[in-house]
Scaffold this active site. Structure first.
Site, mmCIF file in Angstrom:
data_model
loop_
_atom_site.group_PDB
_atom_site.id
_atom_site.type_symbol
_atom_site.label_atom_id
_atom_site.label_comp_id
_atom_site.label_asym_id
_atom_site.label_seq_id
_atom_site.Cartn_x
_atom_site.Cartn_y
_atom_site.Cartn_z
ATOM 1 N N ARG A 1 20.333 17.473 -5.022
ATOM 2 C CA ARG A 1 20.349 16.004 -4.892
ATOM 3 C C ARG A 1 21.022 15.368 -6.107
ATOM 4 N NH1 ARG A 1 18.656 14.221 0.017
ATOM 5 N NH2 ARG A 1 17.678 16.046 0.943
ATOM 6 N N HIS B 1 -1.832 -15.599 9.385
ATOM 7 C CA HIS B 1 -0.980 -14.414 9.537
ATOM 8 C C HIS B 1 -1.705 -13.237 10.180
ATOM 9 C CE1 HIS B 1 1.866 -16.608 7.164
ATOM 10 N NE2 HIS B 1 1.047 -16.643 6.137
ATOM 11 N N ARG C 1 3.919 -11.233 5.083
ATOM 12 C CA ARG C 1 5.380 -11.040 4.988
ATOM 13 C C ARG C 1 5.967 -10.366 6.218
ATOM 14 N NH1 ARG C 1 7.027 -8.843 -0.869
ATOM 15 N NH2 ARG C 1 9.173 -9.083 -0.214
ATOM 16 N N PRO D 1 0.799 -1.208 0.000
ATOM 17 C CA PRO D 1 0.000 0.000 0.000
ATOM 18 C C PRO D 1 0.838 1.266 0.000
ATOM 19 C CG PRO D 1 -0.149 -1.235 2.062
ATOM 20 C CD PRO D 1 1.061 -1.677 1.347
ATOM 21 N N GLU D 2 0.434 2.177 -0.863
ATOM 22 C CA GLU D 2 1.034 3.505 -0.895
ATOM 23 C C GLU D 2 -0.044 4.499 -0.459
ATOM 24 O OE1 GLU D 2 3.193 4.229 -4.553
ATOM 25 O OE2 GLU D 2 3.227 2.094 -4.983
#
Length: 281
Positions: free
Chosen positions: A162, A105, A124, A2-3
């Site tokens: 950067r 899980h 995970r 998820p973002e």
DNA sequence: CATTTCACCTGGTGGC
DNA sequence: TGCCACCAGGTGAAAT
């Protein structure tokens, strides 16, 4: 998994279902992960508390928790504690009935006064659960700027000097909070910028194109309930639809939707990166 | 400090 | 059907 758009969708769904509800009991699996705060302290801290609100900060879901003792909640009640959920790649936060069988899980189960349950499931185990007492320490804040709120000057300043690629810079959560692999690739396509370009060498005009593209893509994805690439579902178990709108992400070899040139896949910062060699410069 | 690389996990997919 | 290599939306520690 998820973002920002997926986390936003989940946070809104959870907020709608648990706001004003109260934790009766919190259960945590004994596994060493994914706990940033020891599970016993989380369980003790959450027990009895009410949910004041649930919202997104970067890729984190923040549950603002009220006092444990009061039976009645007042409007605008100050949060006393926060339960912070990061979903990692495969984490899911689900609101179910208490009777629904727990799937494999499942690492946390918060039984609520309403009879519902808030569950955290993460195969995970890249996700993280954290509990903060606000009287004993600072409130949680995402490290980077919110891409939907940042202005043009501040956005440009993030990338000044950067030497890394713009793709890697977009994924850096200390700069912008919430952008991940899908939306980095999709916004670079829409801005017409190649992912390998050095961030500090982009012109002011290009950076502004990128900021606008990013906002557009994120807002559009939120409207469609996020991208369900593998197993992403929201708090009700519903899939999103933004994956149908992807221009480049996971479309290597397929024709560009604008110019039919095959989409290329390269690796930047260890991540699969997709772009159109004709549309992006 | 900035940047890059890698480990952390399980499960799904596609090739043979 | 089975086995295996490879890939996956994230992050933070370690190395450079």
């Amino acid at each position: 998994m998820p973002e920002l758009p997926e986390v936003e969708t989940i946070a809104r769904g959870v907020d709608a279902r648990v706001r004003g509800d109260r934790v009766v009991e919190a259960w945590f699996s004994g596994e060493r992960e994914p706990f940033k705060t020891p599970p016993v302290r989380q369980a003790q801290g959450l027990a009895g508390r009410a949910f004041l609100s649930v919202y997104r900060a970067g890729k984190h879901i923040v549950c603002a928790m009220g006092p444990a003792a009061d039976e009645r909640l007042r409007d605008g009640e100050q949060a006393e504690a926060q339960w912070i959920v990061h979903l990692g790649m495969t984490g899911r936060l689900l609101v179910t009935t208490a009777a629904a069988p727990a799937e494999k899980h499942t690492h946390a189960r918060l039984t609520l006064k309403s009879g519902r349950e808030l569950r955290f499931v993460d195969p995970r185990r890249f996700g993280r659960l954290e509990f903060r007492e606000l009287q004993r320490g600072p409130a949680f804040g995402a490290p980077g700027a919110e891409p939907l709120e940042i202005g043009a000057a501040a956005f440009a300043a993030l990338f000044r000097g950067r030497r890394t690629s713009i793709k890697a810079a977009l994924l850096n959560q200390k700069l912008l909070a919430g952008v991940g692999n899908i939306y980095a690739d999709e916004s670079l396509f829409r801005a017409g910028i190649r992912p390998r370009r050095i961030a500090g060498r982009l012109s002011r005009a290009e950076l502004e194109q990128l900021r606008q593209a990013l906002k557009k893509v994120l807002r559009h994805a939120i409207r469609l309930g996020g991208s369900s690439v593998n197993d992403y579902v929201d708090a009700e178990g519903e899939r999103g639809f933004f994956q149908l709108q992807h221009f480049v992400y996971q479309r290597a070899g397929e024709p560009c939707r604008r110019c039919a040139t095959p989409i290329r896949r390269i690796v930047i910062a260890g991540r699969g990166t997709h772009y159109c060699p004709a549309c992006q410069h």
